[in-house]
Design a protein around this motif. Structure first.
Motif, mmCIF file in Angstrom:
data_model
loop_
_atom_site.group_PDB
_atom_site.id
_atom_site.type_symbol
_atom_site.label_atom_id
_atom_site.label_comp_id
_atom_site.label_asym_id
_atom_site.label_seq_id
_atom_site.Cartn_x
_atom_site.Cartn_y
_atom_site.Cartn_z
ATOM 1 N N ASP A 1 0.858 -1.191 0.000
ATOM 2 C CA ASP A 1 0.000 0.000 0.000
ATOM 3 C C ASP A 1 0.893 1.240 0.000
ATOM 4 O O ASP A 1 1.515 1.562 1.003
ATOM 5 N N THR B 1 1.625 5.384 -1.942
ATOM 6 C CA THR B 1 1.154 6.504 -2.756
ATOM 7 C C THR B 1 2.291 6.973 -3.648
ATOM 8 O O THR B 1 3.453 7.010 -3.222
ATOM 9 N N PRO C 1 -4.489 6.857 -13.313
ATOM 10 C CA PRO C 1 -5.539 5.974 -12.775
ATOM 11 C C PRO C 1 -6.184 5.068 -13.827
ATOM 12 O O PRO C 1 -6.616 3.960 -13.496
ATOM 13 N N LYS D 1 -2.551 4.896 -6.087
ATOM 14 C CA LYS D 1 -2.928 6.164 -5.452
ATOM 15 C C LYS D 1 -1.923 7.231 -5.891
ATOM 16 O O LYS D 1 -0.713 7.058 -5.694
ATOM 17 N N HIS E 1 -0.836 11.364 -5.934
ATOM 18 C CA HIS E 1 -0.986 12.699 -5.348
ATOM 19 C C HIS E 1 0.092 13.585 -5.955
ATOM 20 O O HIS E 1 1.251 13.535 -5.561
#
Length: 330
Positions: free
Chosen positions: A114, A116, A135, A142, A144
């Motif tokens: 997991d 980002t 995406p 994820k 950002h």
């Protein structure tokens, strides 16, 4: 990038400030005893387009070399990362279109970790495109985006997440610095990281001098146009009156130092005006435009140690023309 009317009134002074900084940098460079221009100003819209063309030139090998590494060795790179940390986020400095890093991101997602992905770029347009396109290519990822200067955004990533950082500094961008500047950059980078963080950094390696020189002097003349485009940008944005037909592109490579440099040479005695100031050029006087520093493996190891890192893995293309080195923060 669309903005509201309120945001627009805020952004206008910032744009003017950036143009003023551009003008001051140009005047400083052209006023120097040995004239120079800052290579960061190459990348307006036309400069971006021309650089994309350069990367497609058969002489320009670095992009293909690093793409090969990421396409064929992302599993090994991922295993190396996981051997040092199981709790991490990925920060890519100068993410661009992420066409190389997407291979590693896909491999890391396959491990079930997991994390980002924080792409960092000075171009807001680049960040917007990545947040929209990634995406659809990697639905589980994820993303950002961080729009701004490298170290400011790295600090922002540290605020957003306390996980270990895996920093990608690819593309051989470290070569845009002289060895002294590269050491300063690497030490600054280390200051924003914690022990146990990782950095994967790309180096263009020394090889036959003609191969290197050809990469910066392509037969189609695109690199020449890329350099001359900065003079066009000065004309357009700063009211300059450069006559680009009176300048020629001259690249050099010194295999001893590994310095590949580009110059623009004045073909006649002439005066050029920028921002209301006049600058005299003698016949054959040059403007220093950029450096692309090449390394041997020993020099990359020394840079790591001098900057607070330990080299834990090296990944090469099949010709060993390029290396992505994994550094551990110590």
């Amino acid at each position: 990038m669309a903005t509201t009317s309120v945001m627009h009134t805020v952004l206008v002074p910032v744009k003017q400030d950036q143009q003023e900084i551009f003008l001051q940098d140009v005047i400083r460079g052209l006023s120097a005893k040995n004239k120079y221009l800052d290579s960061k100003y190459f990348y307006d819209a036309e400069g971006d387009r021309l650089f994309q063309e350069i990367m497609r030139c058969h002489e320009y090998y670095p992009t293909n070399c690093e793409m090969e590494i990421l396409q064929e060795q992302s599993a090994a790179i991922s295993q190396t990362i996981l051997s040092y940390t199981n709790r991490f986020d990925v920060v890519e400095l100068g993410a661009g279109d992420a066409t190389k890093s997407i291979h590693l991101l896909r491999e890391l997602l396959n491990t079930g970790k997991d994390f980002t992905y924080y792409p960092v770029d000075i171009s807001g347009n680049v960040i917007t495109q990545l947040e929209q396109s990634l995406p659809s290519q990697l639905p589980a990822l994820k993303v950002h985006g961080l729009h701004g200067e490298y170290f400011d955004m790295l600090q922002e990533a540290n605020v957003l997440s306390d996980k270990n950082k895996v920093v990608l500094c690819m593309g051989g961008n470290i070569g845009n610095f002289t060895p002294v500047e590269a050491r300063k950059f690497a030490r600054q980078l280390r200051n924003y990281l914690q022990p146990g963080d990782l950095v994967m950094i790309g180096f263009d390696l020394k090889k036959h001098p003609q191969i290197i020189l050809d990469a910066y002097n392509d037969s189609a003349g695109i690199t020449k146009d890329f350099n001359l485009n900065l003079l066009k940008r000065i004309n357009r944005e700063l009211g300059g009156n450069f006559d680009i037909t009176k300048f020629d592109h001259y690249p050099t490579y010194d295999p001893g130092t590994g310095a590949c440099k580009s110059y623009l040479v004045s073909l006649e005695e002439q005066d050029v005006t920028v921002g209301g100031q006049t600058f005299h050029f003698g016949l054959h006087e040059y403007i220093y435009m950029e450096i692309s520093q090449k390394y041997d493996l020993e020099a990359t190891e020394q840079l790591a140690v001098q900057s607070g890192f330990e080299t834990v893995a090296n990944f090469f293309d099949n010709r060993k023309w390029f290396a992505d080195n994994m550094w551990l923060c110590v």
